[in-house]
Design a protein around this motif. Structure first.
Motif, PDB file in Angstrom:
ATOM      1  N   LEU A  28      -2.100  -2.300   0.686  1.00 11.99           N
ATOM      2  CA  LEU A  28      -1.015  -1.280   1.006  1.00 11.99           C
ATOM      3  C   LEU A  28      -1.583   0.161   0.698  1.00 11.99           C
ATOM      4  CD1 LEU A  28       2.121  -0.706   1.611  1.00 11.99           C
ATOM      5  CD2 LEU A  28       2.084  -0.605  -1.341  1.00 11.99           C
ATOM      6  N   ALA A  29      -1.461   1.033   1.820  1.00 15.96           N
ATOM      7  CA  ALA A  29      -1.879   2.414   1.649  1.00 15.96           C
ATOM      8  C   ALA A  29      -0.470   3.216   1.549  1.00 15.96           C
ATOM      9  CB  ALA A  29      -2.819   2.971   2.650  1.00 15.96           C
ATOM     10  N   ASN A  33       4.169   1.620   7.874  1.00 19.85           N
ATOM     11  CA  ASN A  33       4.472   0.356   8.778  1.00 19.85           C
ATOM     12  C   ASN A  33       4.717  -1.065   8.402  1.00 19.85           C
ATOM     13  OD1 ASN A  33       2.278  -1.220  11.345  1.00 19.85           O
ATOM     14  ND2 ASN A  33       4.623  -0.728  11.356  1.00 19.85           N
ATOM     15  N   LEU A  34       3.697  -1.198   7.433  1.00 19.06           N
ATOM     16  CA  LEU A  34       3.842  -2.217   6.535  1.00 19.06           C
ATOM     17  C   LEU A  34       5.101  -2.562   5.739  1.00 19.06           C
ATOM     18  CD1 LEU A  34       2.676  -5.220   5.687  1.00 19.06           C
ATOM     19  CD2 LEU A  34       1.369  -3.683   3.614  1.00 19.06           C
ATOM     20  N   ARG A  52      -4.353   3.107  -2.150  1.00 20.45           N
ATOM     21  CA  ARG A  52      -3.925   4.421  -2.003  1.00 20.45           C
ATOM     22  C   ARG A  52      -4.708   5.384  -3.187  1.00 20.45           C
ATOM     23  NH1 ARG A  52      -0.126   7.080   0.806  1.00 20.45           N
ATOM     24  NH2 ARG A  52      -0.734   9.470   0.714  1.00 20.45           N
ATOM     25  N   THR A  72      -8.498   6.789   3.219  1.00 18.71           N
ATOM     26  CA  THR A  72      -7.351   7.009   2.539  1.00 18.71           C
ATOM     27  C   THR A  72      -6.761   8.585   2.780  1.00 18.71           C
ATOM     28  OG1 THR A  72      -8.087   7.479   0.357  1.00 18.71           O
ATOM     29  CG2 THR A  72      -7.366   5.375   0.848  1.00 18.71           C
ATOM     30  N   ALA A 107       1.382   8.713   5.350  1.00 15.76           N
ATOM     31  CA  ALA A 107       0.349   7.527   6.395  1.00 15.76           C
ATOM     32  C   ALA A 107      -1.103   8.003   6.188  1.00 15.76           C
ATOM     33  CB  ALA A 107       0.901   7.640   7.802  1.00 15.76           C
ATOM     34  N   THR A 108      -2.008   6.906   6.172  1.00 12.29           N
ATOM     35  CA  THR A 108      -3.403   7.009   6.014  1.00 12.29           C
ATOM     36  C   THR A 108      -4.214   6.652   7.352  1.00 12.29           C
ATOM     37  OG1 THR A 108      -3.656   4.614   5.223  1.00 12.29           O
ATOM     38  CG2 THR A 108      -3.240   6.531   3.687  1.00 12.29           C
ATOM     39  N   GLY A 111      -4.640   2.979   7.522  1.00 12.70           N
ATOM     40  CA  GLY A 111      -3.453   2.407   8.016  1.00 12.70           C
ATOM     41  C   GLY A 111      -2.977   2.538   9.480  1.00 12.70           C
ATOM     42  N   ASN A 112      -3.122   4.079   9.729  1.00  9.55           N
ATOM     43  CA  ASN A 112      -2.854   4.255  11.268  1.00  9.55           C
ATOM     44  C   ASN A 112      -3.434   3.549  12.241  1.00  9.55           C
ATOM     45  OD1 ASN A 112      -3.409   5.990  13.892  1.00  9.55           O
ATOM     46  ND2 ASN A 112      -1.810   6.916  12.879  1.00  9.55           N
ATOM     47  N   GLN A 115      -1.862  -0.241  12.368  1.00  7.59           N
ATOM     48  CA  GLN A 115      -0.506  -0.352  12.418  1.00  7.59           C
ATOM     49  C   GLN A 115      -0.180  -1.492  13.778  1.00  7.59           C
ATOM     50  OE1 GLN A 115       1.768   3.073  14.463  1.00  7.59           O
ATOM     51  NE2 GLN A 115      -0.496   3.771  14.222  1.00  7.59           N
TER      52      GLN A 115
END
Length: 336
Positions: A28-29, A33-34, A52, A72, A107-108, A111-112, A115
């Motif tokens: 998890l960041a 989205n998650l 994070r 991150t 958002a990181t 993670g982007n 997604q």
């Protein structure tokens, strides 16, 4: 939402160990989205490993003249970084086009890139979806598909990848770095996303449990002459129905080098290599831009309700490349 455990990692190897101890865990960041997918039941992790606060939040110049972007780094920090704005302006433009300020603050970069698709059938657990439940079918093919793929799709999935940032990174030949139980690794972003084929549930080439740690951009002096343009169905923040990231090097009126990537037309950011090859050595003008775009889009296989994307993308290529050659007025008219 299913009950889940929460752990906070303090270093990369600690994060990998926590995930290894629980095969049902997820990193998890920012959670932009998650967490949404957890609320709808698409994702049901038994635990979350918060990454994070790992020391991966810097943007640094590399010895060869490129940039290294930590996983991150927030989208907001990436967009305003002076070296990103100076050397790779299309990346700044893509990030700013991608979401509201509130989302960009959370958002990181890592993670982007990971997604999931925004296909409505994927997000609805009451409907079949090969990406969610392999072998269950793809109702979008016969159903609602006006914003689905026209390139690289298959009879098993016609969803598109939603990232704006990924389109610009693809145009700039970015490399994704990761750590895994098997050690460090890297993969060019062009190879990060797997072809749909008959396994749309297998989305990336990352090893199981891998953690993205950074993205590097190679030196590309002409990337300073780059632009990102996104078309969406409303003026406020929305996912693209088509986008183009381009960098152009013109010498004596002739295209010396070019980078092109498309968004919202395939299951991954689409590197337009056929168009690039068609442009090299050609006069930098609308005729060559149009011919190159059409050469790339000759492989398009649109569905009945997304055929509009083919002329849209052709017009976008002409508009963006026209802007980069200084023909701003001409390029604006061509996209209409």
């Amino acid at each position: 939402m299913k009950e889940f455990a929460y752990r906070r990692a303090t270093d990369v190897f600690g994060a990998l160990a926590l995930l290894d101890a629980d095969p049902g865990a997820r990193f998890l960041a920012g959670g932009t989205n998650l967490v949404d997918l957890m609320k709808t039941g698409v994702e049901r992790p038994g635990s979350l490993v918060d990454v994070r606060e790992l020391p991966l939040d810097r943007v640094e110049s590399t010895p060869d003249g490129g940039l290294r972007i930590g996983a991150t780094v927030t989208n907001s920090d990436l967009a305003v970084h002076p070296e990103v704005r100076r050397r790779y302006p299309a990346l700044t433009q893509a990030v700013l086009a991608g979401a509201s300020g509130q989302l960009r603050n959370m958002a990181t970069v890592g993670g982007n890139l990971l997604q999931r698709t925004r296909c409505a059938y994927f997000a609805d657990i009451t409907r079949p979806c090969n990406k969610r439940v392999p072998g269950s079918g793809c109702p979008a093919i016969e159903g609602e598909h006006h914003n689905h793929a026209v390139l690289g799709a298959s009879g098993h999935c016609v969803a598109t990848h939603p990232s704006d940032m990924g389109v610009a990174l693809t145009a700039f030949d970015a490399v994704v770095h990761y750590e895994s139980a098997g050690g460090p690794g890297e993969v060019p972003i062009a190879d990060l996303y797997l072809p749909v084929g008959d396994t749309p549930h297998r989305e990336t080439a990352l090893p199981p449990g891998a953690l993205i740690t950074a993205v590097t951009l190679p030196p590309a002096p002409f990337a300073a002459n780059s632009h990102y343009r996104k078309v969406r169905e409303r003026a406020s923040y929305a996912f693209a129905i088509g986008s183009v990231a381009a960098a152009l090097d013109v010498r004596d009126g002739v295209v010396h080098d070019v980078r092109l990537a498309f968004g919202a037309v395939a299951s991954r950011p689409w590197r337009a290599r056929t168009a690039e090859q068609a442009l090299i050595g050609e006069p930098a003008g609308e005729a060559a831009f149009r011919a190159a775009a059409d050469a790339e889009l000759a492989a398009a296989r649109p569905l009945p309700h997304n055929r509009y994307k083919v002329p849209l993308m052709s017009n976008l290529v002409v508009a963006v490349l026209g802007r980069l050659t200084g023909n701003a007025q001409e390029s604006e008219e061509s996209v209409r």
